[in-house]
Motif scaffolding. Sequence first.
Motif, PDB file in Angstrom:
ATOM      1  N   LEU A 111       0.812  -1.211   0.000  1.00  0.00           N
ATOM      2  CA  LEU A 111       0.000   0.000   0.000  1.00  0.00           C
ATOM      3  C   LEU A 111       0.848   1.264   0.000  1.00  0.00           C
ATOM      4  O   LEU A 111       0.372   2.347  -0.340  1.00  0.00           O
ATOM      5  CB  LEU A 111      -0.930   0.016   1.222  1.00  0.00           C
ATOM      6  N   LEU A 167       0.959   3.672  -2.941  1.00  0.00           N
ATOM      7  CA  LEU A 167      -0.107   4.641  -3.181  1.00  0.00           C
ATOM      8  C   LEU A 167       0.412   6.065  -2.997  1.00  0.00           C
ATOM      9  O   LEU A 167       0.079   6.970  -3.765  1.00  0.00           O
ATOM     10  CB  LEU A 167      -1.268   4.382  -2.215  1.00  0.00           C
ATOM     11  N   ASP A 176       0.588   5.057  -7.191  1.00  0.00           N
ATOM     12  CA  ASP A 176      -0.344   4.205  -7.924  1.00  0.00           C
ATOM     13  C   ASP A 176      -1.754   4.343  -7.339  1.00  0.00           C
ATOM     14  O   ASP A 176      -2.060   3.800  -6.278  1.00  0.00           O
ATOM     15  CB  ASP A 176       0.123   2.748  -7.840  1.00  0.00           C
ATOM     16  N   LEU A 179      -4.314   1.389  -6.211  1.00  0.00           N
ATOM     17  CA  LEU A 179      -4.228   0.681  -4.941  1.00  0.00           C
ATOM     18  C   LEU A 179      -5.314   1.147  -3.979  1.00  0.00           C
ATOM     19  O   LEU A 179      -5.670   2.326  -3.950  1.00  0.00           O
ATOM     20  CB  LEU A 179      -2.861   0.919  -4.292  1.00  0.00           C
ATOM     21  N   PRO A 218      -3.204  -5.006   0.667  1.00  0.00           N
ATOM     22  CA  PRO A 218      -2.937  -4.077  -0.442  1.00  0.00           C
ATOM     23  C   PRO A 218      -3.559  -4.554  -1.751  1.00  0.00           C
ATOM     24  O   PRO A 218      -2.907  -5.204  -2.563  1.00  0.00           O
ATOM     25  CB  PRO A 218      -1.407  -4.056  -0.515  1.00  0.00           C
ATOM     26  N   ARG A 256      -5.353  -4.041  -5.526  1.00  0.00           N
ATOM     27  CA  ARG A 256      -5.106  -3.144  -6.662  1.00  0.00           C
ATOM     28  C   ARG A 256      -6.065  -3.454  -7.797  1.00  0.00           C
ATOM     29  O   ARG A 256      -6.208  -4.612  -8.217  1.00  0.00           O
ATOM     30  CB  ARG A 256      -3.660  -3.292  -7.141  1.00  0.00           C
ATOM     31  N   TYR A 283       3.720  -5.500  -6.394  1.00  0.00           N
ATOM     32  CA  TYR A 283       2.847  -5.140  -5.268  1.00  0.00           C
ATOM     33  C   TYR A 283       1.386  -5.226  -5.701  1.00  0.00           C
ATOM     34  O   TYR A 283       1.077  -5.340  -6.886  1.00  0.00           O
ATOM     35  CB  TYR A 283       3.175  -3.740  -4.748  1.00  0.00           C
ATOM     36  N   GLY A 284       0.506  -5.176  -4.709  1.00  0.00           N
ATOM     37  CA  GLY A 284      -0.932  -5.225  -4.983  1.00  0.00           C
ATOM     38  C   GLY A 284      -1.516  -6.611  -4.883  1.00  0.00           C
ATOM     39  O   GLY A 284      -2.448  -6.966  -5.596  1.00  0.00           O
TER      40      GLY A 284
END
Length: 217
Positions: free
Chosen positions: A51, A54, A61, A64, A165, A167, A192-193
């Motif tokens: 997260l 973000l 991003d 997210l 997290p 997305r 990530y996500g």
Amino acid sequence: YLVYLMNQLIAQGVRIVERRINDISEAVEVATESGDALQLPNPIVVNCTGLGSLALGGVNDKKLYPIRGQTLLVRAPDAKRTITRVGKPLGYVIPRCDGTVIIGGTAERHSWDTLPSNVTTETILRGALDLEPALVAKDSADLSVEDKVADLQSRIISVNVGFRPMRDGGVRLENEVITTNNHGNVQIVHCYGHGGFGYQSSLAYAKAVVELVDLAV
């Protein structure tokens, strides 16, 4: 699990530096200060900030968002089975080797509330007992549902709130080249996500990250 992974890295000579950064480009500076990036003609940054991406400068991003989860850690040595109920209501019972059990849970999209909810706690207790009656002692089998809930509530060790997290569009797994002031073009590998499946899929995604790093070298 995380301690195990950290020890594996240290055993391989990896240097771990704790530092708050506001922009992804600062990660290169931290690596350079530690002396590691100097050994590479083109430093590579692997972004696994969850997260954090973000608000992380250079990433930001907006796809997210958090999925809030509340769980309870209870002492219930008679519970031995790992049980998951998929769907609504979400529920799971995850015994640990020390006689404690994680029970849950919730999946509240776009919620940043860090405070535990007493109403949610009671809902979790009832749902967990429905999944696994062994959460209360065998000699409590004849108790009423209310008494069983009260018994399990008395053995709560902690009430936990965390954020998965998630997305839109799924996990971001890709290479990106950014331009920095001091190091020119720098390769970033984003990963990530993962929402609520980060632990379960960590090995596979780690291998995928290595493949992306190899492409960039």
